[in-house]
Design a protein around this motif. Structure first.
Motif, mmCIF file in Angstrom:
data_model
loop_
_atom_site.group_PDB
_atom_site.id
_atom_site.type_symbol
_atom_site.label_atom_id
_atom_site.label_comp_id
_atom_site.label_asym_id
_atom_site.label_seq_id
_atom_site.Cartn_x
_atom_site.Cartn_y
_atom_site.Cartn_z
ATOM 1 N N VAL A 1 -5.582 -19.792 23.143
ATOM 2 C CA VAL A 1 -5.065 -19.992 21.782
ATOM 3 C C VAL A 1 -6.143 -20.586 20.885
ATOM 4 O O VAL A 1 -6.311 -20.164 19.733
ATOM 5 C CB VAL A 1 -3.818 -20.901 21.819
ATOM 6 N N TYR A 2 -6.890 -21.581 21.402
ATOM 7 C CA TYR A 2 -7.937 -22.229 20.595
ATOM 8 C C TYR A 2 -8.996 -21.227 20.141
ATOM 9 O O TYR A 2 -9.503 -21.305 19.024
ATOM 10 C CB TYR A 2 -8.583 -23.356 21.395
ATOM 11 N N HIS A 3 -9.303 -20.275 21.012
ATOM 12 C CA HIS A 3 -10.294 -19.242 20.675
ATOM 13 C C HIS A 3 -9.648 -18.017 20.024
ATOM 14 O O HIS A 3 -10.226 -16.920 20.041
ATOM 15 C CB HIS A 3 -11.075 -18.829 21.919
ATOM 16 N N LYS A 4 -8.458 -18.225 19.460
ATOM 17 C CA LYS A 4 -7.783 -17.211 18.639
ATOM 18 C C LYS A 4 -7.529 -15.917 19.410
ATOM 19 O O LYS A 4 -7.694 -14.818 18.877
ATOM 20 C CB LYS A 4 -8.593 -16.936 17.365
ATOM 21 N N TYR A 5 -7.141 -16.097 20.683
ATOM 22 C CA TYR A 5 -6.819 -14.981 21.571
ATOM 23 C C TYR A 5 -8.004 -14.036 21.754
ATOM 24 O O TYR A 5 -7.820 -12.888 22.144
ATOM 25 C CB TYR A 5 -5.597 -14.211 21.055
ATOM 26 N N TYR A 6 -9.186 -14.492 21.444
ATOM 27 C CA TYR A 6 -10.435 -13.753 21.659
ATOM 28 C C TYR A 6 -10.457 -12.402 20.932
ATOM 29 O O TYR A 6 -11.113 -11.455 21.381
ATOM 30 C CB TYR A 6 -10.701 -13.557 23.156
ATOM 31 N N LYS B 1 -5.677 -30.262 28.367
ATOM 32 C CA LYS B 1 -6.306 -30.170 29.690
ATOM 33 C C LYS B 1 -5.346 -29.578 30.708
ATOM 34 O O LYS B 1 -5.730 -28.762 31.566
ATOM 35 C CB LYS B 1 -6.770 -31.555 30.127
ATOM 36 N N ALA B 2 -4.077 -29.958 30.617
ATOM 37 C CA ALA B 2 -3.079 -29.448 31.555
ATOM 38 C C ALA B 2 -2.837 -27.953 31.364
ATOM 39 O O ALA B 2 -2.636 -27.216 32.332
ATOM 40 C CB ALA B 2 -1.767 -30.220 31.396
ATOM 41 N N CYS B 3 -2.877 -27.512 30.111
ATOM 42 C CA CYS B 3 -2.640 -26.084 29.822
ATOM 43 C C CYS B 3 -3.840 -25.217 30.194
ATOM 44 O O CYS B 3 -3.690 -24.018 30.428
ATOM 45 C CB CYS B 3 -2.300 -25.899 28.350
ATOM 46 N N GLY B 4 -5.029 -25.821 30.208
ATOM 47 C CA GLY B 4 -6.212 -25.127 30.689
ATOM 48 C C GLY B 4 -6.499 -23.827 29.979
ATOM 49 O O GLY B 4 -6.791 -23.778 28.780
ATOM 50 N N GLY B 5 -6.388 -22.726 30.727
ATOM 51 C CA GLY B 5 -6.725 -21.407 30.191
ATOM 52 C C GLY B 5 -5.863 -20.997 29.015
ATOM 53 O O GLY B 5 -6.334 -20.336 28.091
#
Length: 650
Positions: free
Chosen positions: A567-572, A558-562
């Motif tokens: 990263v979670y979305h594999k750098y899109y 949550k703190a890292c936000g964007g």
């Protein structure tokens, strides 16, 4: 050792694939399993003998099987080459494949298409063997395309699933991009060297190092251009940054497929190719710089994505991609033997991790989300022990001068070689590699803790049925576990130690000024210890995050936000490619289809002519009224017109 036995190590898997594929219905599931497992096990046993004869006793062999292509000055034969590099790959490919075959007997035991699956596994193995035993680029390309085809069939084995269809097509298309570069590289090699035989190209490479050619008004270095084109092919097969998006999606295939494709075979083909072509790459320093940078960036991008994923197989898949990055930047700093060393050790511990993950998935009746696991280490203790061994080897845990897991020896030599490089990009790769060492240890223990420890997060019914896998699945993991523990310690001297010159026996070439493995022995001690200094805190941080303070990961995310979402979305990457290529291609295709094909070609072509003919026929048909006086009137008009024409003519 006679020629037929060398050939048997390559062609026995093909024989098994042929029998199971064509006669699977007659010999049944058990018969298909016996012929395919038997063929690969025999090939694996022969590979050990070949390794002893070729790598340890220096008996290099080359066999010409048959003529293939003869067109003008272009001549290519079917041939097999057995040097140390080939012998190592035979051990890796046949060794891991044989264990995957046996494991599949248990894992796929209830599938309705066992003969087809076993045939595909053996066919994949054969094509990989053709790739690593080839003595020319065209035959290597045959094996290269063959593993691409077989991987499509294996990823899409459960073709009833739409996700498997999409993943297989994605893997096939992304690899075609890389393969186009590989094909152009082969054309370029023939243009420059007049041959695609390795021996001819390697002999001429030093004399053509400064050769250039004119392309679209620009003067380009010929050897560097060819090496970069060939490396594009390696990027596709080995899932390097930019052409990597197919790799995690390929997890849609059965777990034995993941182990076979992503541990030791298909994804390592690019690393093998660069090592095989070291006599060319050594004279193309700009190409080596690109290889190093792509490998280092791949390692850190994939490592960071692995920190955030929850699918157990995808975490291991991104780990594979990251480790492949290590191998490539090792090759980029001319530490080819270290790259192949890591390829070999990685094959053992990564196959162990994938098959261990398959055992976990089997225990959870198909569940792959680690958020729905936990609290099972007492229920499946053998699998738990295997996963610990694989994770220790992956993280490269060991003590210099005492003992370490397999990954400790190979990964540390890669980092030390990068640190010893005289180029800036080597030093950059070293520091990125050290950071990746922390990431690797963190996500490895994150996987262990989420999967095996803490409170059970599955429902009560699922937890009641969690059970250890049968020995037909656990047994093949024993050789892999032994390799993950001892392979690095046992083979260190051969691959990167004092005995490596005799061991490689000319199958890998390095210029004297670029011998980073020799220079690695003289780097400062702190640079040698730093990777371990980053790996151990990675384990500690994972323990704190997921055991002592399990609410901490959510707070950090949550703190890292964007940044976390990126990263979670594999750098899109997938979304970017979908926008740039998929949608644009779809729109362009629609324009050509609706406006071009339907509107112009069909509109003025077949459909237009047919419509015009129909309209004319409709008007003419209107004259057919059936009244006699209408026909008489038409005849009078015709006679008048005829007389008028004659009058004007005269």
């Amino acid at each position: 050792m006679s020629q037929p036995l060398y050939m048997a190590a390559v062609f026995f898997p093909l024989l098994g694939a042929f029998i199971a594929g064509l006669f699977g219905r007659k010999i049944g599931d058990r018969g298909s399993q016996i012929v395919t497992c038997g063929g690969v096990l025999v090939a694996a046993a022969l590979s050990i003998k070949i390794f002893v004869d070729v790598a340890l006793h220096g008996e290099i062999h080359a066999f010409t099987l048959a003529p293939w292509i003869q067109s003008g000055t272009f001549t290519v034969n079917w041939g097999l080459q057995f040097d140390t590099l080939t012998a190592v790959m035979l051990i890796v490919v046949n060794g891991v494949s044989s264990m995957v075959h046996v494991y599949s007997v248990g894992y796929m035991g209830h599938d309705k298409s066992i003969p087809r699956f076993m045939s595909y596994l053996s066919l994949f193995t054969f094509f990989m063997l053709m790739l690593v035993t080839s003595d020319n680029l065209l035959q290597m390309f045959f094996g290269w395309e063959g593993v691409g085809l077989a991987s499509y069939l294996l990823i899409n084995f459960w073709y009833e699933k739409e996700s498997a269809n999409n993943a297989a097509i994605k893997a096939f298309l992304v690899n075609r991009v890389g393969d186009f570069g590989f094909a152009l590289g082969i054309f370029g090699c023939f243009l420059i060297f007049g041959s695609v035989q390795f021996a001819d190209m390697f002999h001429k490479a030093p004399d053509l190092a400064n050769l250039s050619f004119l392309f679209l008004g620009h003067t380009l270095p010929a050897l560097t251009t060819v090496c970069l084109l060939l490396f594009i092919g390696a990027m596709g097969k080995s899932a390097q940054l930019g052409l990597h998006t197919w790799l995690p999606d390929a997890m849609e295939g059965p777990t034995p497929v993941s182990a076979l494709i992503h541990a030791a075979t298909m994804v390592t083909a690019g690393v093998f190719m660069v090592a095989r072509l070291s006599p060319m790459f050594e004279y193309a320093p700009m190409a080596l710089m690109v290889v190093t940078l792509v490998g280092a960036l791949t390692a850190i991008v994939a490592g960071s994505i692995g920190l955030t994923q929850f699918d157990i197989k995808r975490v291991i898949a991104y780990s594979t991609m990251s480790q492949l990055g290590y191998m490539f930047f090792a090759a980029g700093v001319s530490a080819y033997s270290a790259a192949i060393f890591h390829l070999m050790t990685h094959a053992f511990f990564k196959a162990l991790l994938f098959l261990g993950a398959g055992s976990v998935i089997h225990a959870f009746s198909g569940e792959q989300d680690m958020r729905k696991m936990g609290g099972i280490w007492r229920k499946i203790p053998i699998t738990y022990a295997y996963m610990w061994i694989g994770s220790l080897a992956l993280a490269g845990i060991g003590l210099d001068g005492v003992f370490g897991m397999a990954g400790f020896y190979s990964k540390d030599m890669i980092l030390e070689s990068a640190a010893a490089s005289s180029h800036w990009f080597g030093h950059l790769a070293y520091w990125l590699g050290v950071i990746v060492a922390f990431m690797t240890a963190f996500y490895s223990w994150r996987l262990l803790i989420l999967t095996f420890h803490g409170r059970p997060r599955a429902d009560a019914h699922t937890m009641e049925h969690v059970h250890e896998s049968p020995w037909i699945m656990l047994g093949p993991l024993v050789p892999l576990a032994i390799g993950a523990i001892f392979a690095g310690w046992y083979a260190d001297d051969w691959f990167v130690g004092a005995a490596r010159s005799n061991f490689w026996n000319g199958s890998i070439f390095v210029l004297a000024q670029d011998n980073t493995i020799d220079k690695a022995h003289f780097i400062p001690e702190w640079e040698k210890w730093l990777p371990m200094g980053f790996a151990l805190p990675g384990i500690i941080f994972a323990y704190v995050f997921y055991t002592l303070k399990p609410d901490l990961p959510g707070k950090v995310a949550k703190a890292c936000g964007g940044l976390y979402r990126l990263v979670y979305h594999k750098y899109y990457f997938d979304e970017l490619y979908d926008f740039l290529f998929v949608r644009m291609a779809s729109r362009l295709g629609r324009i050509f289809w609706v406006g071009g094909d339907d509107g112009i070609i069909d509109g003025y072509g077949p459909n237009g002519v047919a419509a015009l003919t129909g309209r004319i026929a409709k008007y003419i048909g209107a004259l057919q009224t059936g009244y006699v006086y209408h026909y008489a009137f038409a005849m009078v008009i015709g006679v008048a017109a005829f007389v008028t024409w004659f009058w004007f003519r005269s």
